[in-house]
Design an enzyme around this catalytic site. Structure first.
Site, PDB file in Angstrom:
ATOM      1  N   ASP A 235      37.570  34.193  46.244  1.00  0.00           N
ATOM      2  CA  ASP A 235      37.457  35.632  45.972  1.00  0.00           C
ATOM      3  C   ASP A 235      36.033  35.979  45.533  1.00  0.00           C
ATOM      4  O   ASP A 235      35.557  35.488  44.507  1.00  0.00           O
ATOM      5  CB  ASP A 235      38.456  36.022  44.879  1.00  0.00           C
TER       6      ASP A 235
ATOM      7  N   SER B 294      44.493  43.607  43.505  1.00  0.00           N
ATOM      8  CA  SER B 294      43.135  44.061  43.201  1.00  0.00           C
ATOM      9  C   SER B 294      43.143  45.057  42.039  1.00  0.00           C
ATOM     10  O   SER B 294      43.580  44.708  40.949  1.00  0.00           O
ATOM     11  CB  SER B 294      42.498  44.640  44.470  1.00  0.00           C
TER      12      SER B 294
ATOM     13  N   HIS C 221      40.019  37.379  48.409  1.00  0.00           N
ATOM     14  CA  HIS C 221      40.513  38.538  47.662  1.00  0.00           C
ATOM     15  C   HIS C 221      41.650  39.237  48.403  1.00  0.00           C
ATOM     16  O   HIS C 221      42.542  39.815  47.783  1.00  0.00           O
ATOM     17  CB  HIS C 221      39.358  39.520  47.432  1.00  0.00           C
TER      18      HIS C 221
END
Length: 310
Positions: free
Chosen positions: A225, A179, A257
């Protein structure tokens, strides 16, 4: 410096065949065979086995998909109070020193997350022959540019001050992150071109273009995601990397994600192959990257340039 031995046989001058036969008899068949073997070995080109960075047995599909590789792993905790520039973490490393030094990788978690969110990668990668540092960031809200600097600070700590620094080849380093840590991975690679490999995992960054990066980069995205959608993050990241760069884009199928936060065979398989290929220059792993992997139950799409050049 590599030293070369040579054997020269002087041609007998003004001597008849009888003297030559006598000399060859004295030298003996064993000597001739030894000399011939030496000369033959010198004529052979250096092969993959001569790569000084190669570690571990020849890989197979099952060995890179396994939850553990050939090396037993130890770990040590690094307190945030003993370091500067990042928030401490955990170092995972091959227990044995019999194979010499190893390449090293620092891994950053994402926004609001701690090292526990990417801890599974520590022993999994270390057991394949790397020193791995899963870090905490200074605060859980740190942005990608800060996380990039922290990844580099962690690598500097690993190679200069850590208890395992003697086990690391400081010329063979890489970065990974999830991330915002993935966005930080790109920042780190941009800032330090000497890095050998970078792997952003479902990366997030407001900067979408990375033409400055010269580090071989594997961008990993997820088809489901919704936090860092591939259309606005991983895909433009990959497409903006230089065309001449060794690069790849792996889009996970049926993933979100947060898929990189738990043990994942597909992520591990291609991360190990990428790190081995570019940190260790181990071309035995090229077979898993080229030809390009085809779509499957776990791969939505894979792009890349083959064969790799570095």
């Amino acid at each position: 410096m590599q030293q070369h031995s040579s054997v020269s046989v002087s041609a007998p001058q003004r001597r008849g065949p009888g003297r030559l036969r006598t000399r060859l008899t004295r030298w003996g068949l064993a000597g001739l065979l030894a000399a011939g073997s030496l000369l033959t070995s010198q004529a052979l080109p250096a092969g993959a086995a001569d790569n000084p960075y190669e570690r571990g047995p020849a890989p197979t599909e099952s060995s890179i998909e396994a939850s553990r590789g050939p090396y037993a792993v130890s770990q040590t905790t690094v307190s945030s109070l003993s370091v500067t520039g990042f928030g401490g973490g955990t170092i995972y490393y091959p227990t044995s020193t019999a194979d010499g030094t190893f390449g090293a990788i620092a891994i950053s978690p994402g926004y609001t997350a701690y090292q526990s969110s990417i801890a599974w990668l520590g022993p999994r990668l270390a057991s394949q022959g790397f020193v791995v540092f899963t870090i905490d960031t200074n605060t859980t809200l740190d942005q990608p540019d800060s996380r990039g600097r922290q990844l580099l600070a962690a690598l500097d700590y690993l190679t200069q001050r850590s208890a395992v620094r003697s086990r690391i080849d400081s010329s063979r380093l890489g970065v990974m992150g999830h991330s915002m840590g993935g966005g930080g991975t790109l920042e780190a690679a941009k800032s330090r071109p000497s890095l050998q490999a970078a792997i952003p995992l479902t990366g997030w960054n407001l900067d979408k273009t990375w033409p400055e990066i010269s580090t071989p980069t594997l961008v990993v995205g997820a088809d489901g995601d919704t936090i860092a959608p591939v259309a606005t993050h991983s895909e433009p990241f990959y497409e903006s990397l230089p065309g001449s760069l060794d690069k790849a884009y792996l889009e996970l199928n049926g993933a979100t994600h947060f898929t990189p936060n738990t043990s994942n065979t597909t992520i591990a398989k291609y991360s190990i192959s990428w790190l081995k290929r570019f940190i260790d220059n181990d071309t035995r792993y090229e077979q898993f990257l080229c030809p390009l992997p085809r779509p499957s139950l776990t791969i939505e799409e894979y792009r890349g340039n083959c064969p790799h050049t570095s």
